[in-house]
Design a protein around this motif. Structure first.
Motif, short mmCIF file in Angstrom:
data_model
loop_
_atom_site.label_atom_id
_atom_site.label_comp_id
_atom_site.label_asym_id
_atom_site.label_seq_id
_atom_site.Cartn_x
_atom_site.Cartn_y
_atom_site.Cartn_z
N ILE A 297 0.85 -1.18 0.00
CA ILE A 297 0.00 0.00 0.00
C ILE A 297 0.89 1.24 0.00
N SER A 298 0.30 2.40 -0.20
CA SER A 298 1.06 3.64 -0.24
C SER A 298 1.72 3.90 1.11
N SER A 299 2.95 4.42 1.08
CA SER A 299 3.66 4.74 2.32
C SER A 299 3.07 5.97 3.00
N ALA A 300 2.24 6.72 2.27
CA ALA A 300 1.56 7.88 2.86
C ALA A 300 0.31 7.39 3.58
N LEU A 301 0.50 6.83 4.77
CA LEU A 301 -0.62 6.23 5.52
C LEU A 301 -1.61 7.31 5.93
N PRO A 302 -2.87 7.21 5.53
CA PRO A 302 -3.84 8.28 5.79
C PRO A 302 -4.28 8.34 7.25
N ASP A 303 -4.56 9.55 7.71
CA ASP A 303 -5.14 9.78 9.04
C ASP A 303 -4.28 9.20 10.17
N LEU A 304 -2.96 9.14 9.95
CA LEU A 304 -2.09 8.53 10.95
C LEU A 304 -2.09 9.32 12.26
N ASN A 305 -2.22 10.65 12.17
CA ASN A 305 -2.25 11.45 13.41
C ASN A 305 -3.45 11.09 14.26
N PHE A 306 -4.60 10.83 13.61
CA PHE A 306 -5.77 10.41 14.36
C PHE A 306 -5.49 9.12 15.11
N PHE A 307 -4.91 8.14 14.40
CA PHE A 307 -4.70 6.83 15.01
C PHE A 307 -3.64 6.88 16.12
N LEU A 308 -2.64 7.74 15.98
CA LEU A 308 -1.67 7.90 17.05
C LEU A 308 -2.32 8.53 18.28
N ALA A 309 -3.13 9.57 18.05
CA ALA A 309 -3.83 10.22 19.16
C ALA A 309 -4.77 9.22 19.85
N PHE A 310 -5.44 8.40 19.04
CA PHE A 310 -6.33 7.40 19.61
C PHE A 310 -5.56 6.37 20.43
N SER A 311 -4.34 6.01 19.96
CA SER A 311 -3.51 5.05 20.71
C SER A 311 -3.21 5.56 22.10
N TYR A 312 -2.86 6.85 22.20
CA TYR A 312 -2.53 7.42 23.51
C TYR A 312 -3.78 7.53 24.39
N PHE A 313 -4.92 7.83 23.77
CA PHE A 313 -6.19 7.87 24.50
C PHE A 313 -6.51 6.48 25.06
N LYS A 314 -6.30 5.48 24.23
CA LYS A 314 -6.55 4.10 24.64
C LYS A 314 -5.62 3.70 25.78
N LEU A 315 -4.33 4.05 25.67
CA LEU A 315 -3.37 3.74 26.72
C LEU A 315 -3.74 4.40 28.03
N ALA A 316 -4.15 5.66 27.94
CA ALA A 316 -4.55 6.38 29.16
C ALA A 316 -5.79 5.74 29.77
N SER A 317 -6.71 5.27 28.94
CA SER A 317 -7.91 4.60 29.45
C SER A 317 -7.55 3.29 30.14
N ILE A 318 -6.67 2.52 29.49
CA ILE A 318 -6.22 1.25 30.11
C ILE A 318 -5.52 1.53 31.43
N SER A 319 -4.71 2.58 31.46
CA SER A 319 -4.00 2.94 32.69
C SER A 319 -4.99 3.23 33.81
#
Length: 595
Positions: A297-319
């Motif tokens: 697939i293209s190396s220009a992964l779309p909406d990556l900032n959203f998914f990174l922000a969501f990852s940190y939100f998820k980690l904080a929720s798990i914490s």
């Protein structure tokens, strides 16, 4: 799976009827040894915060058992039936997972549902810096990790027979809403930033939220088993959070460690360190290229900032969920849980060392303040003012004798960042205390650089005497002629000349240079022969202070003070300074790997 050495006795809250379990396995698990004279060994894996996992051994056969925890559970949590289902489907497709052998939904056997799977031999790395392997293998292991994730995301859900495993389009919206509910159900204090982040995520959902790939939900190094000798994944573990959805949610979560500070990551790995400072670990950009190439697939992964922000939100929720569970466990079992007011975990060892430091400060350091004041008053106009008072050496010897030495370096002290932060808070109550414990700047930073990147020769010549407190050092980056807050502006030059390097330039605010015991500087310089980008033009090199051409120009004052005790902050000129090429750290144009 991890070996028996990674297990403990079954914790009290997870104890089960071992005899009933063995009877059930004899009747229902094909190949389970039937010899009654050989008892069933049952041990609990010490890692993990979710579904309890157990090591089983009967005769020569070994297994792993996963079960639901006892007691009240959060909604939709601990669905081990889904774990069993997805592992069966993946095994049939040739994806590396432990073979699921038996599922039991009869809670009367051991008190909860459970399943049994194959015990896989291999390596599990709990420390993401992979200190036990070479930089080359380190790189290969991380590439294999991301290649395996790409393999997972290349599978067809319908071909796996998992078309009903998820809920179709709208995955990102459901995930944000679901983790927000999990957080709110567990939260015992209001954190405005979490509410703001949840609101931002809902307003910035990817416009095309209809991807339907099998996602793991918790894909990270600790949930993977590597081949005992090869850089190859032999099993992916812990499918509790798996579902059908957007694959970039998995990818962003898997690589978030490479750009995320430790406070968000402590729940993911107790030994998490800043992997950006470790040779061999691919960068975020390199991991992205590996992933996109493997998926074609293209190396220009779309909406990556959203998914990174969501990852940190998820980690904080798990914490938050884990913090709540631990607090409940502490209250109901009497097992102490050490934490700061903001919920960062402090280890038992860290608490013990902190208490020893407090006692040492009270007994020796604070009483020495009077002698320090008298020394500087007496030598106000003497060259001896740059020397360390004799009391410092006496205190250092006492601290070393009590094992309160080099506490800042995890490889030596075994302490985590939170542990050391609380110790540093205590030593910060006295301006000379950090040096008493050999935990003072700039030596700490220089020791970390040499520990991580130095050659064996560099470590022997410079790191070892620093760790022993026999010498001091300084760090030279900032320059008077450029805006040094942007390190790419640095102009001090470095040029290869046969087996040596020639250094020319001016530095200032070089802390520690005035200390008579300062034996070397680590100097940041611009490689004049480099044609790389502005981030690939600078190097770090060791320069002994007695090298011809090194000249201390003047000490610089801070609010009118010269900071004599810490060796001041000097302007230093380097005029045709020649040092051996072996003094270069890591390699040419590698400075920004340190950052």
């Amino acid at each position: 799976m991890a070996s028996e050495a990674d297990t403990t006795e079954v914790r009290e809250q997870h104890r089960l009827d071992q005899a009933a379990l063995e009877r059930y396995l004899r009747q229902h698990l094909p190949g389970f040894p039937q010899q009654p004279q050989e008892g069933l060994t049952l041990r609990q894996y010490s890692s993990g915060q979710s579904n309890p996992t157990f090591y089983l051994k009967k005769g020569s056969r070994t297994y792993v058992l996963r079960k639901k925890p006892h007691g009240p559970l959060l909604p939709q949590a601990h669905r081990i039936d889904r774990e069993y289902l997805v592992q069966k489907a993946l095994l049939a497709a040739g994806f590396p997972v432990p073979e699921p052998l038996l599922y039991c939904n009869d809670a009367s056997v051991i008190g909860t549902e459970f399943y049994v799977m194959q015990h896989v031999q291999g390596r599990i790395f709990r420390d993401r810096t992979l200190p036990e392997v070479s930089p080359a293998e380190r790189s290969a292991l991380y590439v294999a990790l991301i290649e395996t994730l790409a393999q997972l995301h290349s599978l067809n859900v319908n071909s796996l027979g998992l078309q009903d495993y998820g809920r179709g389009a709208g995955f990102c919206k459901r995930q944000v809403s679901g983790w927000k509910r999990q957080y709110e159900a567990a939260a015992h204090i209001d954190i405005p930033a979490m509410n703001q982040l949840a609101e931002w995520l809902m307003k910035n959902l990817p416009p095309s939220d209809n991807e339907e790939k099998l996602v793991h939900g918790d894909f990270r190094l600790e949930n993977v088993i590597f081949h005992p000798r090869e850089a190859r994944v032999v099993a992916v573990l812990d499918w509790e959070l798996s579902t059908v959805g957007h694959p970039l949610a998995d990818f962003a979560y898997a690589v978030s460690f490479s750009i995320c500070p430790r406070p968000l990551m402590h729940i993911a790995s107790k030994t998490f360190k800043n992997v950006r400072n470790v040779a061999g670990i691919p960068s975020f950009e390199e991991l992205s290229m590996v992933y996109s190439h493997c998926r074609a697939i293209s190396s220009a992964l779309p909406d990556l900032n959203f998914f990174l922000a969501f990852s940190y939100f998820k980690l904080a929720s798990i914490s938050q969920v884990i913090s709540t569970v631990m607090n409940i466990t502490s209250f109901t079992t009497g097992t102490p849980h050490y934490s700061t007011e903001e919920g960062f975990q402090q280890s038992k060892e860290g608490l013990e060392v902190l208490q020893k430091v407090k006692e040492f400060m009270k007994k020796y350091v604070f009483p020495a303040e009077k002698e320090m004041v008298e020394y500087y008053a007496k030598n106000k106009n003497s060259p001896d003012i740059w020397k360390k008072p004799a009391v410092i050496e006496r205190l250092k010897e006492k601290a070393k004798a009590e094992g309160l030495w080099n506490l800042f370096l995890p490889a030596i002290s075994g302490l985590g960042q939170v542990d050391y932060a609380l110790i540093a808070e205590e030593t910060g109550k006295c301006y000379f205390a950090a040096e008493v414990f050999n935990c003072h700047a700039p030596d700490t930073g220089n020791m970390e650089v040499l520990h991580l990147y130095g050659t064996e020769e560099q470590k022997k010549q410079w790191l070892e005497p620093l760790l022993e407190g026999k010498i001091s050092s300084c760090f030279c980056m900032t320059e008077p002629d450029v805006a040094s807050s942007d390190a790419t502006n640095i102009e001090c030059s470095l040029q290869r000349d046969g087996d040596s390097y020639i250094i020319n330039g001016k530095k200032w605010w070089s802390s520690g240079a005035g200390n008579p015991n300062c034996k070397f500087a680590i100097v940041m310089a611009n490689d004049k022969n480099s044609s790389g980008s502005r981030y690939k033009q600078h190097s770090m090199i060791i320069v002994p202070m007695d090298t011809p051409g090194v000249k201390l120009i003047r000490p610089l004052s801070v609010f009118g003070y010269f900071d004599y005790f810490h060796g001041g902050h000097f302007e230093i000129h380097f005029n045709n300074v020649c040092v051996p090429a072996s003094h270069l750290i890591l390699g040419e144009s590698q400075y920004f790997l340190f950052s």
